[in-house]
Design an enzyme around this catalytic site. Structure first.
Site, PDB file in Angstrom:
ATOM      1  N   GLN A   1       0.819  -1.208   0.000  1.00 28.73           N
ATOM      2  CA  GLN A   1       0.000   0.000   0.000  1.00 28.73           C
ATOM      3  C   GLN A   1       0.860   1.269   0.000  1.00 28.73           C
ATOM      4  O   GLN A   1       1.617   1.480   0.944  1.00 28.73           O
ATOM      5  CB  GLN A   1      -0.879   0.005   1.264  1.00 28.73           C
ATOM      6  CG  GLN A   1      -1.760   1.227   1.407  1.00 28.73           C
ATOM      7  CD  GLN A   1      -2.422   1.298   2.774  1.00 28.73           C
ATOM      8  OE1 GLN A   1      -1.829   0.898   3.768  1.00 28.73           O
ATOM      9  NE2 GLN A   1      -3.640   1.794   2.834  1.00 28.73           N
TER      10      GLN A   1
ATOM     11  N   SER B   1      -4.493   7.555  12.590  1.00 28.43           N
ATOM     12  CA  SER B   1      -4.133   7.527  14.010  1.00 28.43           C
ATOM     13  C   SER B   1      -5.386   7.653  14.884  1.00 28.43           C
ATOM     14  O   SER B   1      -6.429   8.104  14.418  1.00 28.43           O
ATOM     15  CB  SER B   1      -3.173   8.666  14.333  1.00 28.43           C
ATOM     16  OG  SER B   1      -3.883   9.897  14.333  1.00 28.43           O
ATOM     17  N   ASN B   2      -5.270   7.245  16.122  1.00 28.48           N
ATOM     18  CA  ASN B   2      -6.444   7.311  16.996  1.00 28.48           C
ATOM     19  C   ASN B   2      -6.916   8.740  17.230  1.00 28.48           C
ATOM     20  O   ASN B   2      -8.100   8.969  17.465  1.00 28.48           O
ATOM     21  CB  ASN B   2      -6.151   6.593  18.314  1.00 28.48           C
ATOM     22  CG  ASN B   2      -6.212   5.083  18.140  1.00 28.48           C
ATOM     23  OD1 ASN B   2      -6.094   4.581  17.017  1.00 28.48           O
ATOM     24  ND2 ASN B   2      -6.422   4.357  19.220  1.00 28.48           N
TER      25      ASN B   2
ATOM     26  N   GLU C   1     -10.533  -1.031   6.083  1.00 21.20           N
ATOM     27  CA  GLU C   1      -9.372  -1.366   6.886  1.00 21.20           C
ATOM     28  C   GLU C   1      -9.749  -1.324   8.361  1.00 21.20           C
ATOM     29  O   GLU C   1      -9.300  -2.128   9.159  1.00 21.20           O
ATOM     30  CB  GLU C   1      -8.241  -0.380   6.583  1.00 21.20           C
ATOM     31  CG  GLU C   1      -6.910  -0.749   7.232  1.00 21.20           C
ATOM     32  CD  GLU C   1      -5.821   0.298   7.009  1.00 21.20           C
ATOM     33  OE1 GLU C   1      -6.068   1.277   6.293  1.00 21.20           O
ATOM     34  OE2 GLU C   1      -4.734   0.124   7.576  1.00 21.20           O
TER      35      GLU C   1
ATOM     36  N   TYR D   1       0.482   4.739   0.489  1.00 21.21           N
ATOM     37  CA  TYR D   1      -0.359   5.852   0.945  1.00 21.21           C
ATOM     38  C   TYR D   1       0.474   6.955   1.595  1.00 21.21           C
ATOM     39  O   TYR D   1       0.671   8.020   1.036  1.00 21.21           O
ATOM     40  CB  TYR D   1      -1.388   5.333   1.975  1.00 21.21           C
ATOM     41  CG  TYR D   1      -2.720   4.919   1.392  1.00 21.21           C
ATOM     42  CD1 TYR D   1      -2.804   4.265   0.177  1.00 21.21           C
ATOM     43  CD2 TYR D   1      -3.899   5.180   2.079  1.00 21.21           C
ATOM     44  CE1 TYR D   1      -4.020   3.880  -0.347  1.00 21.21           C
ATOM     45  CE2 TYR D   1      -5.132   4.803   1.566  1.00 21.21           C
ATOM     46  CZ  TYR D   1      -5.185   4.157   0.353  1.00 21.21           C
ATOM     47  OH  TYR D   1      -6.395   3.779  -0.148  1.00 21.21           O
ATOM     48  N   SER D   2       0.954   6.671   2.831  1.00 20.70           N
ATOM     49  CA  SER D   2       1.650   7.698   3.612  1.00 20.70           C
ATOM     50  C   SER D   2       2.902   8.190   2.903  1.00 20.70           C
ATOM     51  O   SER D   2       3.536   7.455   2.158  1.00 20.70           O
ATOM     52  CB  SER D   2       2.070   7.139   4.975  1.00 20.70           C
ATOM     53  OG  SER D   2       0.954   6.794   5.734  1.00 20.70           O
TER      54      SER D   2
END
Lengths: 378, 397
Positions: free
Chosen positions: B126, B382-383, B244, B128-129
């Site tokens: 993946q 992230s949370n 996800e 992405y980041s």
């Protein structure tokens, strides 16, 4: 009431801080860890002979500077700030502490070697079945003529691969977990019958499993005092580890503040987000309280055993919880980069994590405090 | 309201149980028991067995190779695979790009990629980041410029899990720098063997090589490998993130984790009793197990909603937050349980030491896995971001 360090203490701290700033940057530390020996002996030698710092906590009659627990604490805090892998805790705080407590010929025989950097001591106290109970010991020291015969297995002995001497807890009598019969012995690390399995630890130190098989040790290896002495020495070590933790935690907090000001997301430094600001404030409060508790416990080390133990347990419980909070939140605030080997922050987190359990977890120390203080009042 | 399994469900459970018992690779089981590191072939071994059986993608629609199981059956499946300690299959193809392709892809893309995802022939990663785009993913800067039938891609991705094994990657790239951030992104499928791609390892705190940097320099990607419309890639990305998150609750694996802690704490002595009888420790296990029950039932409610036709929505952020916290607490408690033997670093035991490991077997990976699992509150949004999503999308704040 005065909680400031005196001039000499301030000088000692500044001397070490300057030295570490020059010699112990993160990359250098990582290179030392990666060598076969896992350290640079030149650093220890310099601490002893160029800076004269290994004598800071010893009496003048043994060649020291006349200090004690406060000097140990301020040096440990500086070591914590660079996550040093030097054997100061084991050699000076623990080995030296036991020798100071027994005094006499044994102190005179060994302390000069510590101060000069020639003697490195590892503390072989933990056993696989024992967890944090210092009296849960199966290693035996059986009287044999004027000396003893050692048999047993000590686990996770920090600094043992480097040690010239081992400070060993062993049982001269009594059954496992009984306080009576447990004694402390300072022995040559290379006696016949001693074998080691060396390994790195997850926080970058080196340790060993140490096995004793019919090891003959002389009678004067015994540092008389039994469990009372061991309790005292370990309490001093516990506070020293808390002092180290204050250095580690301060750096975790500082590193997080710096990073949050640099890291841009959503078009601004993440330090602008209130949720992170409050978190960093909470971390700050934990660091400050850890410092307070370490000072509190340091000033209780010479009190009667009951008071001393209660203070040390409160300190360690608080610092263990604080180290976890600060470590976890430092990583979380850094995001992905925090869990890589590249940045120092993760390595501070690893050390903070192992400090949590060293000489007793928060649970262990809250339990000890309860038995000492709360149960008595119930 | 009814929470009991039907007779059919129970029969299905027995079938699954028997299948796992008969077919789970012994060699893989051995490696897991020894705590050995698992490689690409280990993951593929179980993947291929499930593919042969037709059970590799329970969540997919039947027409693309799914099982047609009800949500309850899927729940039973994840329960049973975790109970039997089966490894989790790599999610990048099966749970991530696969659903994007069958939802947004062209018939050609579906025909080309879906069978190879199912068979395990293609290993996916993946993209992405980016170094400058983590929580703020939409600020990504990897650029794709149209050149005839190709895009020419330049940029850098990071935290690319298992890219070292990948045959294909799905990448978010910027195709319009002038549009509003989310509106200038496209979703590309990239052959990882294309010239110009460099994969560099990132070693994480426990010493693992899971994640990578991926550098793209003039990488030519055929336009036919774009999924959905140009500049509409954010739609795919959001869809995928929601997907996800449902898996990320990790309930079944956490159940297994709690049982493992109990096993450890039964073996560890605390004076004259096992550690599990220590009231402080026992209470922590009880709290953890209770929180997991709450998470599990929340997930079941969400699954039931999905069965009634409501797709995974912003409430899946709750599953991600609570699930990741529980995963972390499990590793925290395991490390606490092993006492002194959390310290030895197993990767440093040295040659020939494998026969007589340092300390109990169960202790070896406790510290590295505690360090490693800090990632769960960071990855997949992230949370902190999940809190924002709930605040905005659920609470309307």
């Amino acid at each position: 009431m005065d909680f400031t360090y005196n001039e000499t203490q301030g000088m000692i701290r500044d001397t070490l801080a300057r030295f570490l700033a020059d010699t112990y940057d993160f990359d250098t530390r990582q290179k030392m860890i990666a060598t076969d020996a896992g350290r640079d002996p030149g650093i220890w030698n310099a601490l002893a002979n160029e800076l004269g710092l290994l004598g800071a906590a010893f009496d003048e009659e043994h060649g020291g500077l006349g200090g004690g627990a406060l000097e140990n604490a301020l040096l440990m805090e500086e070591f914590g700030k660079v996550i040093a892998i030097e054997p100061y805790l084991q050699t000076v705080v623990i080995g030296g502490g036991a020798l100071k407590a027994v005094g006499g010929a044994q102190a005179a025989a060994h302390i000069p070697g510590i101060i000069s950097g020639e003697t490195i001591i590892a503390f072989a106290y933990a056993e696989p079945q024992g967890r944090y109970d210092l009296a849960n010991i199966r290693t035996t020291a059986k009287a044999d003529g004027s000396g003893y015969i050692l048999n047993g297995h000590k686990g996770v002995v920090y600094c043992a691969p480097w040690a010239t001497h081992l400070l060993v807890t062993a049982r001269t009598g009594g059954s496992t977990r009984e306080r009576n019969g447990v004694e402390l012995f300072l022995i040559d690390a290379n006696l016949p019958g001693i074998t080691r399995r060396d390994y790195p630890t997850v926080d970058g130190n080196r340790a060993s499993e140490v096995y004793f098989e019919n090891v003959a040790i002389p009678g004067d290896a015994l540092l008389a005092g039994g469990m009372d002495l061991i309790d005292r020495v370990v309490d001093e070590a516990t506070v020293a580890v808390c002092a180290e933790a204050t250095g580690v935690m301060a750096k975790l907090h500082e590193g997080t503040l710096d990073y949050s000001k640099q890291r841009q997301q959503f078009g601004q430094p993440i330090a602008r987000f209130q949720v992170l600001q409050h978190r960093m404030v909470d971390m700050f409060m934990e660091v400050e309280q850890a410092k307070s508790m370490t000072t509190y416990a340091t000033l209780h080390l010479d009190k009667p055993a009951h008071e001393r133990m209660a203070a040390v347990s409160q300190c360690k419980a608080k610092v263990s919880r604080g180290a976890k909070f600060v470590g976890q939140n430092a990583i979380q605030t850094h995001g992905g980069i925090g869990i890589t080997q590249e940045l120092a922050i993760g390595h501070y987190f690893k050390r903070a994590t192992l400090i949590e359990g060293q000489f007793g977890s928060a649970d262990y120390h809250y339990d000890r405090f309860e038995r000492l203080v709360i149960d008595e009042a119930a | 309201m009814d929470m009991e399994f039907t007779v059919e469900d129970l029969a299905f459970r027995d079938e699954v149980r028997a299948f796992i018992a008969e077919n789970y690779p012994q060699e893989l089981r051995g490696k897991q028991d020894e705590g050995d590191e698992l490689g690409k072939e280990d993951f593929l071994a179980w993947h291929r067995i499930l593919h042969k059986k037709g059970w590799v993608a329970p969540a997919w629609p039947v027409e693309y190779g799914g099982t047609g199981w009800s949500p309850t059956q899927r729940y039973i499946w994840s329960e049973e695979t975790a109970r039997a300690d089966c490894i989790r299959l790599m999610p990048f193809g099966l749970s991530m790009v696969g659903p994007v392709i069958y939802t947004f892809g062209t018939p050609e893309q579906k025909a080309k990629f879906l069978p190879r995802i199912l068979s395990g022939e293609d290993w996916w990663c993946q993209g992405y980041s980016e170094p400058g785009s983590g929580s703020d993913l939409a600020s990504l800067r990897t650029k794709a410029v149209r050149d005839g039938d190709h895009y020419v891609v330049n940029g850098q991705k990071t935290w690319t899990t298992m890219a070292q094994h990948a045959d294909w990657g799905f990448f978010l790239v910027r195709t319009d720098s002038d549009a509003k951030q989310q509106e200038g992104i496209s979703f590309l499928l990239v052959d990882m063997k294309t010239p110009g791609i460099t994969v560099r390892p990132i070693i994480t705190l426990g010493g693992e090589h899971e994640v990578n940097e991926v550098w793209l320099e003039d990488v030519r990607v055929p336009v036919e490998n774009r999924v959905y419309e140009e500049n509409k890639g954010w739609t795919c990305a959001k869809f995928l993130l929601a997907h996800e998150r449902t898996g990320i609750a990790g309930v079944a694996a956490s159940k297994r984790g709690i049982e493992r802690i109990k096993d450890i704490a039964r073996s560890e002595q605390d004076g004259d009793r096992p550690l599990l009888a220590n009231p402080f420790f026992k209470r922590k296990v009880a709290e953890l197990q209770t929180d997991l029950t709450a998470l599990e039932f929340t997930e079941l409610r969400s699954l039931a909603g999905e069965a009634a036709g409501r797709g995974p929505g912003p409430e899946s952020s709750l599953l991600k937050i609570k699930g990741s916290e529980i995963q972390q607490r499990i590793t925290e408690l395991a490390l606490e349980a092993v006492g002194h033997y959390g310290a030895p670093y197993f990767r440093g035991f040295g040659e020939g030491d494998n026969e007589h490991p340092i300390g109990p077997d169960y202790a070896h990976r406790t510290a590295p896995s505690y360090f490693n699992m800090r990632k769960t509150t960071i990855y997949g949004g992230s949370n902190e971001i999940q809190h924002n999503i709930i605040a905005k999308m659920v609470l309307g704040l």
